[in-house]
Motif scaffolding. Sequence first.
Motif, PDB file in Angstrom:
ATOM      1  N   ALA A  83       8.418  -8.893  -1.162  1.00 29.71           N
ATOM      2  CA  ALA A  83       9.484  -7.702  -1.346  1.00 29.71           C
ATOM      3  C   ALA A  83       9.261  -6.517  -0.509  1.00 29.71           C
ATOM      4  CB  ALA A  83       9.815  -7.276  -2.430  1.00 29.71           C
ATOM      5  N   ALA A  84       7.889  -6.039  -0.553  1.00 27.70           N
ATOM      6  CA  ALA A  84       7.574  -4.818  -0.240  1.00 27.70           C
ATOM      7  C   ALA A  84       7.274  -4.980   1.426  1.00 27.70           C
ATOM      8  CB  ALA A  84       6.262  -4.314  -0.632  1.00 27.70           C
ATOM      9  N   VAL A 117       0.938  -0.962   2.615  1.00 28.29           N
ATOM     10  CA  VAL A 117       1.749  -1.270   1.611  1.00 28.29           C
ATOM     11  C   VAL A 117       0.981  -1.566   0.398  1.00 28.29           C
ATOM     12  CG1 VAL A 117       3.368  -3.273   0.906  1.00 28.29           C
ATOM     13  CG2 VAL A 117       3.505  -2.411   3.164  1.00 28.29           C
ATOM     14  N   LEU A 118      -0.002  -2.120   0.537  1.00 31.70           N
ATOM     15  CA  LEU A 118      -0.903  -2.424  -0.690  1.00 31.70           C
ATOM     16  C   LEU A 118      -1.165  -1.087  -1.464  1.00 31.70           C
ATOM     17  CD1 LEU A 118      -3.564  -5.175   0.062  1.00 31.70           C
ATOM     18  CD2 LEU A 118      -1.482  -5.406  -1.389  1.00 31.70           C
ATOM     19  N   ARG A 119      -1.341   0.043  -0.715  1.00 35.94           N
ATOM     20  CA  ARG A 119      -1.763   1.102  -1.290  1.00 35.94           C
ATOM     21  C   ARG A 119      -0.764   1.974  -1.933  1.00 35.94           C
ATOM     22  NH1 ARG A 119      -4.149   6.383   1.845  1.00 35.94           N
ATOM     23  NH2 ARG A 119      -1.812   6.013   2.548  1.00 35.94           N
ATOM     24  N   ASP A 120       0.462   1.853  -0.997  1.00 33.87           N
ATOM     25  CA  ASP A 120       1.409   2.844  -1.489  1.00 33.87           C
ATOM     26  C   ASP A 120       2.711   2.441  -2.141  1.00 33.87           C
ATOM     27  OD1 ASP A 120       0.108   4.972  -0.006  1.00 33.87           O
ATOM     28  OD2 ASP A 120       1.277   4.511   1.778  1.00 33.87           O
ATOM     29  N   PRO A 122       4.843   1.161  -5.069  1.00 35.23           N
ATOM     30  CA  PRO A 122       4.554   1.508  -6.376  1.00 35.23           C
ATOM     31  C   PRO A 122       4.259   0.214  -7.338  1.00 35.23           C
ATOM     32  CG  PRO A 122       6.661   2.279  -5.837  1.00 35.23           C
ATOM     33  CD  PRO A 122       6.082   1.948  -4.759  1.00 35.23           C
ATOM     34  N   SER A 123       5.062  -0.895  -6.943  1.00 31.71           N
ATOM     35  CA  SER A 123       4.639  -2.057  -7.707  1.00 31.71           C
ATOM     36  C   SER A 123       3.327  -2.680  -7.550  1.00 31.71           C
ATOM     37  CB  SER A 123       5.905  -2.971  -7.508  1.00 31.71           C
ATOM     38  OG  SER A 123       5.643  -3.271  -6.188  1.00 31.71           O
ATOM     39  N   LEU A 124       2.535  -1.934  -6.289  1.00 32.38           N
ATOM     40  CA  LEU A 124       1.367  -2.744  -6.122  1.00 32.38           C
ATOM     41  C   LEU A 124       0.029  -1.631  -6.490  1.00 32.38           C
ATOM     42  CD1 LEU A 124       2.218  -4.463  -2.643  1.00 32.38           C
ATOM     43  CD2 LEU A 124       1.850  -5.817  -4.819  1.00 32.38           C
ATOM     44  N   ARG A 125       0.188  -0.576  -5.801  1.00 39.67           N
ATOM     45  CA  ARG A 125      -0.655   0.438  -6.090  1.00 39.67           C
ATOM     46  C   ARG A 125      -2.235   0.004  -6.064  1.00 39.67           C
ATOM     47  NH1 ARG A 125       1.626   4.561  -5.205  1.00 39.67           N
ATOM     48  NH2 ARG A 125       3.233   5.557  -6.713  1.00 39.67           N
ATOM     49  N   TYR A 126      -2.579  -0.648  -4.911  1.00 37.90           N
ATOM     50  CA  TYR A 126      -4.091  -0.923  -5.102  1.00 37.90           C
ATOM     51  C   TYR A 126      -5.047   0.201  -4.388  1.00 37.90           C
ATOM     52  CZ  TYR A 126      -3.015  -5.710  -6.272  1.00 37.90           C
ATOM     53  OH  TYR A 126      -2.632  -6.904  -7.086  1.00 37.90           O
ATOM     54  N   GLU A 127      -5.300   1.329  -5.357  1.00 36.50           N
ATOM     55  CA  GLU A 127      -5.879   2.293  -4.825  1.00 36.50           C
ATOM     56  C   GLU A 127      -7.236   2.241  -4.362  1.00 36.50           C
ATOM     57  OE1 GLU A 127      -5.109   1.681  -8.175  1.00 36.50           O
ATOM     58  OE2 GLU A 127      -3.617   3.204  -9.000  1.00 36.50           O
ATOM     59  N   LEU A 128      -8.055   1.155  -4.719  1.00 38.32           N
ATOM     60  CA  LEU A 128      -9.286   1.281  -4.495  1.00 38.32           C
ATOM     61  C   LEU A 128      -9.745  -0.056  -3.811  1.00 38.32           C
ATOM     62  CD1 LEU A 128     -12.026   2.352  -5.597  1.00 38.32           C
ATOM     63  CD2 LEU A 128     -12.110   0.930  -7.458  1.00 38.32           C
TER      64      LEU A 128
END
Lengths: 246, 431, 181
Positions: A83-84, A117-120, A122-128
Amino acid sequence: MSTDNERERDEEAANLPEKQGRERLAAPVRRTGMFGATTTGDTSGFGGLQVRGSAPAHSQRPFTDPDDPRTADFDRVADDLEAALGEDAGAVERVEAARGELTFHVRREALLELVRVLRDDPSLRYELCTGVAGVHFPDDAGRELHAVYHFRSLTHNSEIRVTTTCPDADPHVPSIVSVYPTNDWHEREAWDFFGLVFDGHPALTRIQMPDDWHGHPQRKDYPLGGIPVEYRGATVPPPDERRSYQ
Amino acid sequence: MTVTEDYIDASGGDWDDVIEKAQATSAERLVVNMGPQHPSTHGVLRLILTLDGETCTEARVGIGYLHTGIEKNLEYRTWTQGTTFVTRMDYLTPLFNETAYCLAVENLLDITDRVPERANVIRVMMMELNRMASHFVAMATFGMELGATTVMTNGFREREMILDIFELVTGLRMNHAYIRPGGVSQDLPPGTVGKVRELLKEMPKRIGTMRKLLDENPVYLARTRDVAHLSLSGCMALGITGPLLRASGLAWDLRKAKPYCGYEDYEFDVPVSDGGDVYARYRVRMAEMEESLKIVEQCLDRLRPGPVMIKDAKIGWPAKLALGPDGLGNSPDHIAHIMSGSMEALIHHFKLVTEGFRVPAGQAYAAVESAKGELGCYAVSDGGTRPYRVHFRDPSFTHLQAVAAMCEGGTVADVIAAVASIDPVMGGVDR
Amino acid sequence: MGLEEKLPNGVVLTTVEQVVGLARKSSMWPATFGLACCAIEMMSVGGPHYDLARFGMEKFGATPRQADLMIVAGRVSQKMAPVLRQIYDQMPEPKWVIAMGVCASSGGMFNNYAIVQGVDHIVPVDMYLPGCPPRPEMLLDAVLKLHDKVQNTKLGAHREQEITENEERMLRRSLPLVSKD
């Protein structure tokens, strides 16, 4: 859309043995003969034996296996990512769900956009991002060099792997340092050991080997490099030249 | 601060040239090369510092002076022999390296659930003891680098107690190769539990002494308070985990978030501080040691008799080890069995020991919360008896990238405190 | 016999070589050259449990200019080798080297592209210490053996003669373990 998918799935189910056979033959041959002897030394009668490696894995939905708690959020992550990405969903070539780990195989052109997209999102938020590992598959024609990234979401406590490939002749992969600054040294290390060129990296120089070193030592075509050790007149050969069992 | 374009390069060469240049020009900036052979750089770390007077305006890090090629060497050895190599990476946390590697291999073999309960308890106990030993060395070297020799001698004395237990259990003080795919190499020898209980009784006192010495020590506070500050967002961008992240205020711990080896069954807290400076990191490490003691105590209560290696004869080492007149070796029973009892057992032993077991093709990533942060092991198998590729994500390697963020703008003396508070171990950084 | 009988009480006769040897061995100042795992054991030796200070060696110098013993503790990588040689060159004569651990002695288990196969490719080594890593007691033993060697080192013309004799003995030595065909 869904009916198309279902029909495809039915057709595939009908042709399952054929499909499996195709996949089997697509797998690279790892070794021929019983004992790996290249001369006429193999008298076992298994000289024509071909031992194949594994075919590229390709998982179908659903990725979540109700019996395996490790896979609980796989479908959610895959849906959210799709979706993102929106129109760019084609960037993901295939998805692999195995051993409680979810892997997205991504075209290299789309990598930078995907990790953003992975980082930003909100439903994913892979920060690290826990760095990039190079892997060299000399037999995988056209996709010899793999760059493997692991991402961890602290918000959702989830972990995924993203893999992208490039051919040996054109070893370029986009750098993701602009999104994950932590990958600075990891990308330099992958360049040092595998010769992966990360386009857009601020200073892609050698990090572990001396600056004037030739070659990229952890590629499969680079020898282990051991020099024979002499001991009281006897010579101990380097490990890659000693006898080994296959 | 005015930064001039000229600088004096003092990173090697003749001192006379440096002095001449300093006298001839009005340059204020000095480029100093510190390391790779320097007592305050935690091993063979090289720092290239640009100084403007006492202020460090640029800090760059050079690594690779201990690059050992362990990842490549692994590809020429069997999966079991791999533990012998990985234990030598970060030599202060050998048991974490082994566990990360073994968890990855076990995931590839799909035997994670079949590792015996007792083996998991032993793994947890050894890892927590190792965490304390590593933190003690972190304190000790920190003290030494700031010139506090008492801290150094105390730290090493305390660590010696833990090493005695390691030696009793694994046979070695360091580089154990004790944890193997499928379990651990051998059961706890008799007397271990008593010895660990002794440690549990003695260690709180020792930690108390260390706290008394440092917690409120004005000299120590002056060197550590508000030094090398790193905010939480900085930590996230730089991929920092472990005590450094927890000292910046986020209670992230893989033992709680993604439990492995049965950590979900233990009760312990994750110490956090929001100081974000060197002192906060010290406090977090101290508190972590106290939590480790709690976990070790629970491990002793959980120890039930049972096997310590997976039942599967295709993976588990065939022999039972026993102490003989010439040291540790195969037990006499096992030798009698393979030499005169069963030809098949002999063949099986020979095949498993020389050739090793096969691991299904695929890839796996296993991460553990080592004493320094997230230690990840990414293993690729092509279906053979040897790893196709193993890559370690070492926390020290990632954390050293933060040196520039921590040191620039501070004084040159604070560089030492900053680097020591990261607690990098070059064996892990360079592998 | 001679002179001894005419000497008053409390006087001991010895050779200049022995006096020099005693002076040299009794306050040896090691240069820290900690590289890897062995460095931790080397630091343990300096700690209170093993206490290297008993042998007058607790002053681990940070500067090679004030050191006469280099303990190469750990694996030497190709990148570190030039640094190691430079440190060695900066040490004043007389100087000694202990190769601590198998990696420094022979490359050990790391026979690969990155590691120098024995530090004796770069600097002359006086004492090889096996083990991975050697126990602190083993390092103490190596230090004592080196002390013994230093104590009995000859000087001047005697030293030259000793070197020549040693070299000739080495040349005549047969290799007992393996045939050289």
